[in-house]
Design a protein around this motif. Structure first.
Motif, PDB file in Angstrom:
ATOM      1  N   PRO A 125       0.546  -1.309   0.219  1.00  0.00           N
ATOM      2  CA  PRO A 125       0.003   0.003   0.100  1.00  0.00           C
ATOM      3  C   PRO A 125       1.182   1.059  -0.041  1.00  0.00           C
ATOM      4  CG  PRO A 125      -0.535  -1.481   1.669  1.00  0.00           C
ATOM      5  CD  PRO A 125       0.341  -2.143   0.998  1.00  0.00           C
ATOM      6  N   LEU A 126       0.089   2.061  -0.868  1.00  0.00           N
ATOM      7  CA  LEU A 126       1.035   3.604  -0.742  1.00  0.00           C
ATOM      8  C   LEU A 126       0.488   4.962  -0.296  1.00  0.00           C
ATOM      9  CD1 LEU A 126       1.925   3.486  -4.591  1.00  0.00           C
ATOM     10  CD2 LEU A 126       3.122   2.912  -2.506  1.00  0.00           C
ATOM     11  N   ILE A 127       0.774   5.287   0.881  1.00  0.00           N
ATOM     12  CA  ILE A 127      -0.303   6.643   1.557  1.00  0.00           C
ATOM     13  C   ILE A 127       0.824   8.142   1.368  1.00  0.00           C
ATOM     14  CG2 ILE A 127      -0.752   4.875   3.100  1.00  0.00           C
ATOM     15  CD1 ILE A 127       0.386   6.036   5.004  1.00  0.00           C
ATOM     16  N   ASP A 128      -0.193   9.104   1.744  1.00  0.00           N
ATOM     17  CA  ASP A 128       1.010   9.924   1.794  1.00  0.00           C
ATOM     18  C   ASP A 128       0.099  10.629   2.880  1.00  0.00           C
ATOM     19  OD1 ASP A 128      -1.714  11.474   0.810  1.00  0.00           O
ATOM     20  OD2 ASP A 128      -0.334  13.068  -1.030  1.00  0.00           O
ATOM     21  N   GLU A 129       0.279  12.174   3.476  1.00  0.00           N
ATOM     22  CA  GLU A 129      -0.033  12.866   4.232  1.00  0.00           C
ATOM     23  C   GLU A 129      -1.125  13.086   4.516  1.00  0.00           C
ATOM     24  OE1 GLU A 129       1.437  14.346   1.706  1.00  0.00           O
ATOM     25  OE2 GLU A 129       0.580  16.735   1.745  1.00  0.00           O
ATOM     26  N   ARG A 130      -2.361  12.636   3.868  1.00  0.00           N
ATOM     27  CA  ARG A 130      -3.404  13.085   3.582  1.00  0.00           C
ATOM     28  C   ARG A 130      -3.967  12.038   2.979  1.00  0.00           C
ATOM     29  NH1 ARG A 130      -1.926  17.261   0.049  1.00  0.00           N
ATOM     30  NH2 ARG A 130      -2.057  18.853   1.242  1.00  0.00           N
ATOM     31  N   GLY A 131      -3.607  10.401   2.962  1.00  0.00           N
ATOM     32  CA  GLY A 131      -4.916   8.831   3.153  1.00  0.00           C
ATOM     33  C   GLY A 131      -3.414   8.385   1.864  1.00  0.00           C
ATOM     34  N   ILE A 132      -4.646   7.218   1.776  1.00  0.00           N
ATOM     35  CA  ILE A 132      -4.029   6.368   0.540  1.00  0.00           C
ATOM     36  C   ILE A 132      -3.899   6.917  -0.898  1.00  0.00           C
ATOM     37  CG2 ILE A 132      -5.118   3.995  -0.453  1.00  0.00           C
ATOM     38  CD1 ILE A 132      -4.572   4.020   2.188  1.00  0.00           C
ATOM     39  N   VAL A 133      -3.395   6.169  -1.315  1.00  0.00           N
ATOM     40  CA  VAL A 133      -2.533   6.776  -2.734  1.00  0.00           C
ATOM     41  C   VAL A 133      -3.222   5.719  -3.721  1.00  0.00           C
ATOM     42  CG1 VAL A 133      -0.784   7.580  -3.860  1.00  0.00           C
ATOM     43  CG2 VAL A 133      -0.735   8.657  -1.641  1.00  0.00           C
ATOM     44  N   GLY A 134      -2.283   4.192  -3.477  1.00  0.00           N
ATOM     45  CA  GLY A 134      -2.827   3.612  -4.468  1.00  0.00           C
ATOM     46  C   GLY A 134      -1.346   1.900  -3.573  1.00  0.00           C
ATOM     47  N   GLN A 135      -1.270   1.415  -4.886  1.00  0.00           N
ATOM     48  CA  GLN A 135      -0.944   0.762  -4.248  1.00  0.00           C
ATOM     49  C   GLN A 135       0.352  -0.076  -5.691  1.00  0.00           C
ATOM     50  OE1 GLN A 135      -2.754  -3.678  -4.911  1.00  0.00           O
ATOM     51  NE2 GLN A 135      -4.678  -3.009  -5.520  1.00  0.00           N
ATOM     52  N   VAL A 136       1.283  -1.071  -5.017  1.00  0.00           N
ATOM     53  CA  VAL A 136       2.415  -1.249  -6.386  1.00  0.00           C
ATOM     54  C   VAL A 136       2.135  -2.834  -7.170  1.00  0.00           C
ATOM     55  CG1 VAL A 136       4.661  -2.276  -6.515  1.00  0.00           C
ATOM     56  CG2 VAL A 136       3.951  -0.465  -4.399  1.00  0.00           C
ATOM     57  N   ALA A 137       2.254  -2.339  -8.427  1.00  0.00           N
ATOM     58  CA  ALA A 137       1.399  -2.785  -9.323  1.00  0.00           C
ATOM     59  C   ALA A 137       2.444  -3.705  -9.780  1.00  0.00           C
ATOM     60  CB  ALA A 137       0.990  -2.286 -10.183  1.00  0.00           C
ATOM     61  N   HIS A 138       3.557  -3.390 -10.512  1.00  0.00           N
ATOM     62  CA  HIS A 138       4.660  -4.742 -10.149  1.00  0.00           C
ATOM     63  C   HIS A 138       6.253  -3.827  -9.895  1.00  0.00           C
ATOM     64  CE1 HIS A 138       2.305  -5.105 -14.142  1.00  0.00           C
ATOM     65  NE2 HIS A 138       2.243  -3.881 -14.402  1.00  0.00           N
ATOM     66  N   ALA A 139       6.668  -4.924  -9.360  1.00  0.00           N
ATOM     67  CA  ALA A 139       7.872  -4.531  -8.699  1.00  0.00           C
ATOM     68  C   ALA A 139       9.092  -4.429  -9.320  1.00  0.00           C
ATOM     69  CB  ALA A 139       7.758  -4.916  -6.994  1.00  0.00           C
ATOM     70  N   ASN A 140       9.910  -3.673  -9.429  1.00  0.00           N
ATOM     71  CA  ASN A 140      11.314  -4.344 -10.440  1.00  0.00           C
ATOM     72  C   ASN A 140      12.066  -4.004  -9.615  1.00  0.00           C
ATOM     73  OD1 ASN A 140       9.660  -4.014 -13.048  1.00  0.00           O
ATOM     74  ND2 ASN A 140       9.809  -2.521 -12.903  1.00  0.00           N
ATOM     75  N   LEU A 141      13.897  -4.273 -10.152  1.00  0.00           N
ATOM     76  CA  LEU A 141      14.705  -4.209  -9.195  1.00  0.00           C
ATOM     77  C   LEU A 141      14.999  -3.261  -8.722  1.00  0.00           C
ATOM     78  CD1 LEU A 141      17.243  -6.081  -8.544  1.00  0.00           C
ATOM     79  CD2 LEU A 141      18.327  -5.694 -10.087  1.00  0.00           C
ATOM     80  N   LEU A 142      14.903  -2.018  -9.813  1.00  0.00           N
ATOM     81  CA  LEU A 142      15.058  -0.572  -9.211  1.00  0.00           C
ATOM     82  C   LEU A 142      14.478  -0.175  -9.271  1.00  0.00           C
ATOM     83  CD1 LEU A 142      18.839  -0.228 -10.730  1.00  0.00           C
ATOM     84  CD2 LEU A 142      18.505  -0.787  -8.930  1.00  0.00           C
ATOM     85  N   ASP A 143      13.451  -0.041  -9.565  1.00  0.00           N
ATOM     86  CA  ASP A 143      12.209   1.347  -9.390  1.00  0.00           C
ATOM     87  C   ASP A 143      10.904   0.263  -9.636  1.00  0.00           C
ATOM     88  OD1 ASP A 143      11.930   0.151 -12.383  1.00  0.00           O
ATOM     89  OD2 ASP A 143      12.163   1.603 -12.965  1.00  0.00           O
ATOM     90  N   SER A 144       9.624   0.920  -9.074  1.00  0.00           N
ATOM     91  CA  SER A 144       7.943  -0.368  -9.022  1.00  0.00           C
ATOM     92  C   SER A 144       7.179   1.339 -10.027  1.00  0.00           C
ATOM     93  CB  SER A 144       8.210  -0.550  -7.996  1.00  0.00           C
ATOM     94  OG  SER A 144       8.268   0.730  -7.239  1.00  0.00           O
ATOM     95  N   THR A 145       6.374   0.110 -10.040  1.00  0.00           N
ATOM     96  CA  THR A 145       4.699   0.676 -11.019  1.00  0.00           C
ATOM     97  C   THR A 145       3.257   0.500 -10.345  1.00  0.00           C
ATOM     98  OG1 THR A 145       5.963  -0.180 -13.346  1.00  0.00           O
ATOM     99  CG2 THR A 145       3.573   0.792 -12.972  1.00  0.00           C
ATOM    100  N   ALA A 146       2.706   1.784  -9.618  1.00  0.00           N
ATOM    101  CA  ALA A 146       2.263   1.830  -8.828  1.00  0.00           C
ATOM    102  C   ALA A 146       1.179   1.401  -9.825  1.00  0.00           C
ATOM    103  CB  ALA A 146       2.435   2.764  -7.746  1.00  0.00           C
ATOM    104  N   ILE A 147      -0.061   1.729  -9.101  1.00  0.00           N
ATOM    105  CA  ILE A 147      -1.475   1.775  -9.370  1.00  0.00           C
ATOM    106  C   ILE A 147      -2.524   2.613  -9.014  1.00  0.00           C
ATOM    107  CG2 ILE A 147      -2.427  -0.252  -9.017  1.00  0.00           C
ATOM    108  CD1 ILE A 147      -4.341  -0.812 -10.987  1.00  0.00           C
TER     109      ILE A 147
END
Lengths: 163, 319
Positions: free
Chosen positions: B159-181
């Protein structure tokens, strides 16, 4: 194929594709973004037109796969689209080569439109219907960009004597 | 013919025919790839390899934006910085005061929960700060690229959050970066509930940054404009109690079985630059048997989680 004479210039082709990939993932304001042409498709069309024996369907497919990864879309979506563009260009390269620039731009725009419709269709099937008509804008942007892409790439090709 | 013909086309018809055959084969392969990618998630490895190879390219795209940020910071006048410093100091004081209250509340909460013999963990989650790279994705999908990969502790479904609330979640985790939905993506849904009365629903993305839809709330359901929507913790993916959205529109249509409820995400999804990745494995059923018992059905619409033994403690220590 494969001889020293015909295998030169791969560096240049590769470099132009890298630049095209960068241009297509550059963050732009939404107003311009809607008309952003498919840079990879344009550069691919140019090289398929100039060197149909070396740049073709296979190149387009691999580039599409790279674009699918870069844009987070379904693997194979852009691959199918760009392979189609490459195939159409190779298929008609002898006719398109002798067209004046504006007529070339029209044929390139129609190829890009076919690619875009394919991609939009696939998106619709997988649950991402576009919702509005703005998806028709990028091929128009491509039509306007084609003369400049053509002139720049032709000059580069002549400067580095790639043929 | 040979002399006049341009050098690269040795035969007049060869490129066209060969291209057509190759095109037919590759088109078929594309369809197979798309089907496999859409139906199953067996292509993660292939995607990871390609994405890792592309990483330098995406960093290069990012460079001009970082340079602009750096310049802006360096040329900001001293007084502005002093002023900002002052303001931040005040804010920190204020937040610290609030935090003290929170600690007390947390302790009380834990005590009450232990009285109720509940197993829900209320300890603060460990997080990792990730920056959103200014790389454009497909305009019809709400996805972002994050500069943290599996090396730093990212994993699919985080799960991804910021100071205001839920932003999204990680969809693809690569070695050095990841894609979030993001939660507003049309393919995303998360289990939520209203804080006022505990009505449970899903928050389904609409494809617009300003709106989420809450389906399956009955016409006689007690929902009002302004109600806060928080994660319910069901499904075991998102931690419980984080704000998600605020109800903006409720339409009751007697002809429909359910009310149409829309809510605006509390996080500024179109402007956010940094997000927090929650490292704790809240979905681990061994650690939280209560949560798993409530929601035994995993959400099929979301990407599969790989049972990967990652080390969140080591990754958290690095940052």
């Amino acid at each position: 194929m494969g001889s020293i004479e015909t295998s030169r210039g791969y560096g240049l082709v590769l470099l132009t594709f890298v630049v095209a990939l960068m241009l297509s993932s550059l963050h732009l304001p939404p107003v311009i973004d809607r008309f952003r042409p498919d840079w990879v498709g344009l550069v691919l069309t140019y090289w398929a037109l100039a060197l149909p024996n070396r740049v073709g369907v296979g190149t387009g497919w691999v580039l599409g796969l790279i674009q699918d990864t870069a844009q987070g879309t379904l693997l194979g979506q852009h691959a199918l689209g760009l392979a189609t563009v490459a195939w159409l260009t190779v298929r008609f390269h002898q006719r398109i080569r002798v067209f004046p620039l504006w007529q070339q731009a029209l044929s390139v725009a129609s190829f890009l439109m076919i690619e875009q419709l394919l991609v939009v269709w696939i998106k619709g099937i997988t649950g991402y219907p576009p919702g509005d008509w703005w998806y028709l804008a990028p091929p128009l942007g491509g039509m306007l960009a084609w003369p400049w892409v053509f002139i720049v790439l032709r000059d580069l090709r002549r400067r580095f004597q790639v043929s | 013919m040979g002399k006049l013909e341009s050098r690269q086309s040795k035969s007049l018809f060869a490129p066209e025919t060969a291209a057509s055959i190759r095109y037919a084969l590759l088109a078929l392969l594309s369809v197979v790839l798309m089907t496999v990618d859409h139906r199953q998630h067996h292509l993660e490895l292939m995607r990871n390899v390609l994405a890792t190879a592309l990483y330098p390219l995406q960093v290069t795209v990012q460079l001009p934006f970082e340079a602009a940020d750096w310049l802006a910071q360096h040329f900001e006048s001293r007084s502005a910085l002093v002023e900002e410093n002052e303001r931040l100091r005040e804010k920190q004081l204020f937040i610290n005061a609030q935090l003290q209250k929170l600690t007390a509340l947390e302790a009380e909460n834990r005590r009450l929960r232990s009285l109720l013999e509940s197993t829900v963990n209320v300890a603060a989650e460990r997080v990792l700060i990730a920056e959103i790279l200014m790389v454009d994705f497909d305009p019809y999908r709400h996805q972002v690229l994050l500069n943290r990969g599996t090396q730093q502790g990212a994993r699919i479904g985080q799960p991804l959050i910021d100071e205001r609330g839920i932003v999204g979640q990680v969809a693809h985790a690569n070695l050095l970066d990841s894609t979030a939905i993001l939660i507003t993506d049309p393919a995303h849904a998360l289990p939520v509930q209203l804080t006022r009365n505990g009505i449970r629903s899903l928050a389904v993305g609409t494809g617009r940054f300003s709106e989420l839809e809450l389906p399956n709330i009955p016409n006689n359901g007690d929902v009002k404009v302004g109600d806060l929507v928080v994660t319910s913790g069901l499904g075991g993916r998102f931690p419980r109690g984080y704000p998600v959205a605020r109800v903006t529109r409720v339409e009751f249509d007697p002809g429909r079985p359910f009310a149409r409820v829309f809510a605006q995400p509390t996080a500024h999804l179109d402007r956010v630059r940094e997000v927090l990745m929650i490292l704790d494995d809240i979905a681990d059923p061994a650690a939280h048997p209560g949560a798993a018992a409530v929601a035994p059905v995993p959400d099929a619409a979301k990407p599969d989680r790989h049972p990967k033994p990652d080390k969140p403690a080591a990754a958290a220590g690095r940052h």
